[in-house]
Design an enzyme around this catalytic site. Sequence first.
Site, PDB file in Angstrom:
ATOM      1  N   TYR A   6      16.952  29.907   8.929  1.00 64.14           N
ATOM      2  CA  TYR A   6      15.809  30.649   9.474  1.00 64.14           C
ATOM      3  C   TYR A   6      15.828  30.646  11.001  1.00 64.14           C
ATOM      4  O   TYR A   6      16.089  29.620  11.629  1.00 64.14           O
ATOM      5  CB  TYR A   6      14.504  29.958   9.074  1.00 64.14           C
ATOM      6  CG  TYR A   6      14.085  30.142   7.648  1.00 64.14           C
ATOM      7  CD1 TYR A   6      13.882  31.397   7.108  1.00 64.14           C
ATOM      8  CD2 TYR A   6      13.853  29.028   6.853  1.00 64.14           C
ATOM      9  CE1 TYR A   6      13.453  31.543   5.798  1.00 64.14           C
ATOM     10  CE2 TYR A   6      13.418  29.157   5.543  1.00 64.14           C
ATOM     11  CZ  TYR A   6      13.223  30.421   5.022  1.00 64.14           C
ATOM     12  OH  TYR A   6      12.795  30.547   3.737  1.00 64.14           O
TER      13      TYR A   6
ATOM     14  N   MET B 169      11.784  24.371   3.048  1.00 65.17           N
ATOM     15  CA  MET B 169      10.949  23.647   2.088  1.00 65.17           C
ATOM     16  C   MET B 169      11.798  22.878   1.076  1.00 65.17           C
ATOM     17  O   MET B 169      11.501  21.727   0.740  1.00 65.17           O
ATOM     18  CB  MET B 169      10.033  24.626   1.342  1.00 65.17           C
ATOM     19  CG  MET B 169       8.995  23.909   0.501  1.00 65.17           C
ATOM     20  SD  MET B 169       7.962  25.013  -0.465  1.00 65.17           S
ATOM     21  CE  MET B 169       7.106  25.915   0.805  1.00 65.17           C
TER      22      MET B 169
ATOM     23  N   ARG C  87     -10.511  -0.874  15.606  1.00 67.78           N
ATOM     24  CA  ARG C  87     -10.327   0.088  14.531  1.00 67.78           C
ATOM     25  C   ARG C  87     -11.178  -0.348  13.345  1.00 67.78           C
ATOM     26  O   ARG C  87     -12.145   0.287  12.995  1.00 67.78           O
ATOM     27  CB  ARG C  87      -8.832   0.148  14.167  1.00 67.78           C
ATOM     28  CG  ARG C  87      -8.475   1.218  13.180  1.00 67.78           C
ATOM     29  CD  ARG C  87      -6.974   1.292  12.929  1.00 67.78           C
ATOM     30  NE  ARG C  87      -6.467   0.113  12.233  1.00 67.78           N
ATOM     31  CZ  ARG C  87      -5.239   0.034  11.748  1.00 67.78           C
ATOM     32  NH1 ARG C  87      -4.388   1.038  11.894  1.00 67.78           N
ATOM     33  NH2 ARG C  87      -4.837  -1.061  11.121  1.00 67.78           N
TER      34      ARG C  87
ATOM     35  N   LYS D 114       0.851  -1.200   0.000  1.00 75.22           N
ATOM     36  CA  LYS D 114       0.000   0.000   0.000  1.00 75.22           C
ATOM     37  C   LYS D 114       0.887   1.250   0.000  1.00 75.22           C
ATOM     38  O   LYS D 114       2.089   1.165   0.263  1.00 75.22           O
ATOM     39  CB  LYS D 114      -0.906  -0.023   1.239  1.00 75.22           C
ATOM     40  CG  LYS D 114      -0.159  -0.038   2.569  1.00 75.22           C
ATOM     41  CD  LYS D 114      -1.076  -0.387   3.742  1.00 75.22           C
ATOM     42  CE  LYS D 114      -0.290  -0.433   5.047  1.00 75.22           C
ATOM     43  NZ  LYS D 114      -1.106  -0.914   6.172  1.00 75.22           N
TER      44      LYS D 114
HETATM   45  C1  LIG Z   1      -0.221  -1.879   6.828  1.00 78.27           C
HETATM   46  C2  LIG Z   1      -0.751  -3.189   7.291  1.00 78.27           C
HETATM   47  C3  LIG Z   1       0.102  -4.305   7.416  1.00 78.27           C
HETATM   48  C4  LIG Z   1       1.604  -4.213   7.269  1.00 78.27           C
HETATM   49  O1  LIG Z   1       2.129  -3.835   8.519  1.00 78.27           O
HETATM   50  P1  LIG Z   1       3.701  -3.648   8.759  1.00 78.27           P
HETATM   51  O2  LIG Z   1       3.768  -3.270  10.195  1.00 78.27           O
HETATM   52  O3  LIG Z   1       4.135  -2.565   7.843  1.00 78.27           O
HETATM   53  O4  LIG Z   1       4.370  -4.932   8.469  1.00 78.27           O
HETATM   54  C5  LIG Z   1      -0.473  -5.542   7.715  1.00 78.27           C
HETATM   55  N1  LIG Z   1      -1.805  -5.656   7.920  1.00 78.27           N
HETATM   56  C6  LIG Z   1      -2.651  -4.593   7.857  1.00 78.27           C
HETATM   57  C7  LIG Z   1      -4.097  -4.799   8.110  1.00 78.27           C
HETATM   58  C8  LIG Z   1      -2.147  -3.329   7.551  1.00 78.27           C
HETATM   59  O5  LIG Z   1      -2.982  -2.291   7.498  1.00 78.27           O
END
Ligand SMILES: *Cc1c(COP(=O)(O)O)cnc(C)c1O
Length: 353
Positions: A249, A297, A130, A35
């Site tokens: 800055y 930036m 969640r 993802k």
């Molecule tokens: C993002 C996610 C993972 C991966 O988790 P990591 O800690 O990056 O290995 C696995 N399962 C779900 C449901 C996630 O949202």
Amino acid sequence: MSLHPRARIHTDTIVANWRAIASLAPDGEAGAVVKANAYGHGVGPVARALHQAGCKTFFVAYVEEGAALRDAIGSAADILVFNGAEQEDRALIQKAGLVPVINSLPALRDWLSHDDTVPYAVHLDTGMNRLGIRPEDVPELMDLSSAHPPAHVMSHLVDSDVPSNPLNARQRSEFRDLSASFTAARKSFANTGGCYLGHTYGFDITRPGIGLYGGGPTPPETVTIRPGMTLEAPILTVQHVAAGETAGYGAEWTFATPRTLATVALGYGDGFPRSAGNRGYASLGGQRCPIVGRVSMDLITIDVTSAQALAKPGAFAQFIGAEVPLEDQAKRAGTVGYELVTGLGDRVRRIYE
Ligand SMILES: *Cc1c(COP(=O)(O)O)cnc(C)c1O
């Protein structure tokens, strides 16, 4: 000469990390979580490399991410979509052959009311509070899905980074009990931290993400994880400052002794956190060069006094990589490796090696 920040992406290393994590749960299959553009590493090249290495199950968050992934890897892999799908996503789900993860009873009712042929997964909540169907609702889930049972059942660990937390084992046994009723479904439970807790957390398919990219919790001693990217910024200018002068800055950093500074092309506009100002560091030829002053930036100034010979315009300083561990840099910026790598923007050129 390219005076842009760049992230060299080490797809071979990502594959090696995936294999190393897979070896911890040899009875199951290792999936891969890609993802958020493979945690900022570039989903196409990363997923293609993993697929070629034998990865058959991928996880993304959104339907659109799944569709892009399908284009990248072709038809011979399962793609699960964590955040589920709405009716309006149905056409894309079918066209791209995605498996939505259904995260609540209302969503399941909705999904099953329109179709009974598309495979789907179900997320059971074993403590995260969640996403997912709660344990007390599992009887109703069984009822609803009896004609068209889920192809996958999954749950997610709350505190897998902390092996001593007894919640890990409690969630595992709860998941084992709840998922046992779904005899035909493949079971998935462990993220990276879960894989590190031992093979009994593996179930049928693991879901490592951050570990593939070189971050996350410390792996067991038998496993070596290396950085999936090297983030580098080119030096634009080098300047010498006298004692008593300040950097950047707000004049937040005052030099006690004469120093040599380099200003590099990287900043919060590239997704490098502003909170790393005065705290993070770069590496030049293995020498640690602290960030002095604020992160701007488009620019960061580092103290290169210890690496003067290498401090030339056009030379690249490393901000994440073998010399600057992702989680170390992230911690100095008050964040975690996940946020640091997923936050890197398009101005950072990805170079695939
Ligand atoms: C993002 C996610 C993972 C991966 O988790 P990591 O800690 O990056 O290995 C696995 N399962 C779900 C449901 C996630 O949202």
